[in-house]
Each structure stands twice: as structure tokens, then as C-alpha cells.
Design a protein around this motif. Structure first.
Motif, short mmCIF file in Angstrom:
data_model
loop_
_atom_site.label_atom_id
_atom_site.label_comp_id
_atom_site.label_asym_id
_atom_site.label_seq_id
_atom_site.Cartn_x
_atom_site.Cartn_y
_atom_site.Cartn_z
N UNK A 13 54.15 11.84 21.90
CA UNK A 13 53.40 12.05 23.13
C UNK A 13 53.33 13.53 23.47
N UNK A 14 52.12 14.02 23.70
CA UNK A 14 51.90 15.39 24.15
C UNK A 14 51.73 15.37 25.66
N UNK A 15 52.44 16.26 26.35
CA UNK A 15 52.34 16.35 27.81
C UNK A 15 52.14 17.81 28.20
N UNK A 16 51.03 18.12 28.82
CA UNK A 16 50.84 19.47 29.36
C UNK A 16 51.35 19.51 30.80
N UNK A 17 51.62 20.71 31.30
CA UNK A 17 52.19 20.82 32.64
C UNK A 17 53.55 20.16 32.72
N UNK A 18 54.34 20.28 31.65
CA UNK A 18 55.57 19.49 31.52
C UNK A 18 56.80 20.14 32.13
N UNK A 19 56.67 21.32 32.71
CA UNK A 19 57.86 22.03 33.18
C UNK A 19 58.20 21.77 34.65
N UNK A 20 57.43 20.92 35.34
CA UNK A 20 57.76 20.57 36.72
C UNK A 20 56.98 19.33 37.14
N UNK A 21 57.36 18.78 38.29
CA UNK A 21 56.58 17.72 38.92
C UNK A 21 56.33 16.51 38.06
N UNK A 22 55.08 16.03 38.09
CA UNK A 22 54.68 14.82 37.38
C UNK A 22 54.89 14.95 35.87
N UNK A 39 56.01 19.13 24.52
CA UNK A 39 55.89 19.54 25.91
C UNK A 39 55.28 20.93 25.99
N UNK A 40 54.30 21.08 26.88
CA UNK A 40 53.59 22.35 26.98
C UNK A 40 53.49 22.81 28.42
N UNK A 41 53.64 24.11 28.63
CA UNK A 41 53.36 24.77 29.91
C UNK A 41 53.39 26.26 29.64
N UNK A 42 53.23 27.05 30.70
CA UNK A 42 53.27 28.51 30.55
C UNK A 42 54.69 29.06 30.65
N UNK A 43 55.65 28.23 31.03
CA UNK A 43 56.99 28.69 31.34
C UNK A 43 57.95 28.41 30.18
N UNK A 44 58.14 29.40 29.33
CA UNK A 44 58.99 29.22 28.14
C UNK A 44 60.44 28.92 28.52
N UNK A 45 60.96 29.65 29.49
CA UNK A 45 62.37 29.48 29.87
C UNK A 45 62.67 28.06 30.31
N UNK A 46 61.82 27.49 31.16
CA UNK A 46 62.06 26.13 31.64
C UNK A 46 61.83 25.10 30.55
N UNK A 47 60.83 25.32 29.70
CA UNK A 47 60.59 24.39 28.59
C UNK A 47 61.81 24.33 27.67
N UNK A 48 62.40 25.47 27.40
CA UNK A 48 63.59 25.50 26.55
C UNK A 48 64.71 24.66 27.16
N UNK A 286 57.81 29.15 39.62
CA UNK A 286 59.22 28.79 39.50
C UNK A 286 59.30 27.30 39.19
N UNK A 287 59.40 26.99 37.90
CA UNK A 287 59.36 25.59 37.45
C UNK A 287 60.76 25.01 37.32
N UNK A 288 60.83 23.84 36.73
CA UNK A 288 62.10 23.16 36.53
C UNK A 288 62.41 22.13 37.58
N UNK A 289 61.61 22.08 38.65
CA UNK A 289 61.86 21.12 39.74
C UNK A 289 60.95 19.91 39.61
#
Length: 334
Positions: A13-22, A39-48, A286-289
Motif C-alpha cells: 500500500x502506497x500512502x501519501x501525506x503519511x507523516x501526520x493526521x489521516x 509512505x510518502x511526504x515532504x518530511x524526511x525526519x518524521x518518515x524515518x 511540524x509532522x508526527x502528530x
């Protein structure tokens, strides 16, 4: 080709906007069900961090840093998925940004960026996914909104993007069904959801932002997305509050306009001065939430959504009752 969707523990499964919320809620829920994740988003640190946590809990995931407003970045997501897993079975277009501001106030630059992410990101993701899935099957799941059906003040251009997402998703579904491509195309339409959406939004007002009630938990949207990954569904509205708004707008549009004109703007802002004007519109926030800071009651489950997804006969009764209520209110107001 008939549509046949795999169980989640057999899916990539591919999920964009995966670093926060839905997106994050969906990633966590899918990992628990045994899906392999991209998992994809612009935030490398949170994706890691998210990928590390999923793997620590026994799941399988990789991440791709990508801006979905750039077609080459979206192609990179697909390429990485195929390189790692040889395929993907479900593509979830969740990435989105928001603006609170009156239409005449918002800059062209900000509006264009809104469309790049919310519309073109969905278009790029859907078409790239469809190209890969043709003759092999799969599911494309696009995140619309209750404002795919109902426009509201202060989020007018955001409403416009979600109307566009609905139009594109419906057209894509028709074309793929015409081709018998074996691909399920679902539009998910959340009501207000307790994610960091207000905190991430570009704020043109002088007050803190919030969501109109009723507000639901992001896990309920994730539940609907996972259902759509394994069952062919045209669309799923998350939250009975959103369904009532949609039906009222359909059967009594003047009444819905009156409600929005008199109440909606007041429900989108708090009686507090805005603390900052930063947003995730032009750069990663500020993602991760998973959850936001909504101060009212958050509904963990939606009877309407679960009946709509699982029990179509109950859905018919709910819709008929809601439609009758909207019609009665229209006549009373008239």
C-alpha cells in the motif's frame, strides 16, 4: 477484467501525506493488518521515525521523500515501491494542505500551491497508479472531503480543490470501468477530523483556527480507507454530520447557504488571537502528530460511516431519514 482486491496482509500500500493526521493513522492501521507500506511526504525526519516504529512492531515499510505537487516526485514514489516490492496494490492519495481566508484576500501564489498539492497531487498519483494497476488490479483511494459536496466560507478555495478532486475521481472511475481495467476507485469524504489540519493551515485571519462540529477521530477515516482497499466502493462519507450537510445542500441548498452564512465562519475560528502565521502550505510542517488540538468533543466512531460501509440496507434507511429531515427543514424555513 473483474475487480478483485487482495486481503490487507497480502497488499503493498502506497500512502501519501503519511507523516501526520489521516495518512499516519492509515499507515499505523494498515501495518497492524500486515500490509507492506510505502509512505510518502515532504518530511524526511518524521518518515524515518514512523518507518522505524512500524518495523520495531514487526511491520514492513519504506519511505519516500516527495512533494506530490511535482509529477517527477510522484513517479519516484511508484518507482521505489516497484523496486522494493515489485508492485503495489493500493494507492492512497491523502496528501493535502489548507488555507483559511476569504477568497478576495488569498494570494494567487498561495492558491496555486493549494491546487498543486490537493488537485494535481491526486491527478498525478491516480494516473501513475492506474498505469501500473491496469490488467493486474488494485485500488485507488482519493481523499476528498465533505466540502467536495458543500462549499463553506473561509475555506472557499480549499472547497474548490475538493470539488475538483471529486470531479476527477468520478471521471477516472468511469473511464477505468469503461476499459474494464480491474481497478476500484473510491472517494473518501471526511467530515471535520481531529488532525493537525488547523495547525498546518495557512491562516489569513487574526484568530486561532479550529473545525466546525461535529468532529471525528482520524482512526475512523483510516478504517474507511482500509475498507475501501479491500472492497469496491464508489465513495464513503466519514461522519454522519458531513452526510447531513451533503444531503441538506442537495435537497435544500438555500437552507445550507443560510446556515453557512450565519454560523459557519464563527465555528472555524476560536476566540483567541492567532499565535503564528506559519503553515505547511509551501514547506513541510511540524509532522508526527496523529491528532490535532480540537477542544470540543471528538467522536471516536461514526454509526453512519460504519453502516454505510458494512450494511447497505441500514444506509438506505439512514439516508432516507436524513433526506426527509432536510426536506422538512426546507419547507419550514420557506
Amino acid at each position: 477484467m473483474d475487480i478483485s482486491l487482495k486481503p490487507l496482509n497480502k497488499q503493498v500500500m502506497v500512502i501519501t501525506g503519511a507523516s501526520s493526521g489521516i495518512g499516519l493513522a492509515t499507515a499505523k492501521a494498515a501495518a497492524k493488518e500486515g500490509a507492506s507500506l510505502v509512505l510518502a511526504s515532504r518530511n524526511k525526519e518524521e518518515l524515518e521515525k514512523i518507518v522505524e516504529q512500524i518495523k520495531a512492531e514487526g511491520g514492513e515499510a519504506i519511505y519516500v521523500v516527495a512533494d506530490v505537487g511535482k509529477k517527477e516526485d510522484v513517479q519516484k514514489i511508484a518507482d521505489k515501491a516497484i523496486e522494493k516490492y515489485g508492485q503495489f496494490d493500493t494507492w492512497v492519495n491523502d496528501a493535502g494542505v489548507a488555507i483559511y481566508g476569504r477568497l478576495e484576500e488569498v494570494s494567487d501564489e498561495d492558491n496555486k500551491r493549494l491546487f498543486d498539492t490537493n488537485v494535481w497531487g491526486v491527478v498525478y498519483g491516480s494516473l501513475i497508479a492506474a498505469k501500473h494497476m491496469k490488467n493486474r488490479g488494485g485500488a485507488i483511494i482519493n481523499l476528498g472531503s465533505v466540502v467536495s459536496d458543500v462549499a463553506i466560507p473561509l475555506q472557499g478555495m480549499y472547497s474548490t480543490t475538493k470539488h475538483a478532486v471529486k470531479g476527477f475521481t468520478d471521471a477516472l472511475r468511469i473511464e477505468l470501468e469503461e476499459e474494464k481495467a480491474g481497478i476500484s476507485v473510491t472517494l473518501i469524504k471526511p467530515s471535520g477530523i481531529n488532525t493537525p489540519y488547523p495547525e498546518h493551515a495557512m491562516n489569513y485571519t487574526d484568530r486561532e483556527l479550529t473545525l466546525p462540529p461535529p468532529v471525528y477521530a482520524p482512526e475512523e477515516v483510516a478504517n474507511a480507507i482500509l475498507y475501501a482497499a479491500t472492497h469496491q466502493k464508489r465513495d464513503i462519507m466519514v461522519g454522519g454530520g458531513g452526510k447531513m450537510m451533503s444531503l441538506t445542500n442537495k435537497y435544500a441548498p438555500g437552507l445550507m447557504d443560510w446556515i453557512s452564512e450565519n454560523f459557519m465562519s464563527k465555528q472555524e475560528v476560536k476566540n483567541k488571537p492567532a499565535r503564528h502565521k506559519d503553515s505547511s502550505l509551501h514547506h513541510a510542517g511540524e509532522d508526527g502528530n496523529l491528532h490535532g488540538n480540537y477542544e470540543g468533543h471528538v467522536r471516536k466512531k461514526s454509526f453512519y460511516t460504519r453502516s454505510a460501509a458494512m450494511r447497505p440496507l441500514i444506509t438506505g434507511a439512514v439516508v432516507a431519514g436524513a433526506g426527509a429531515a432536510a426536506y422538512a427543514l426546507s419547507n419550514r424555513k420557506g
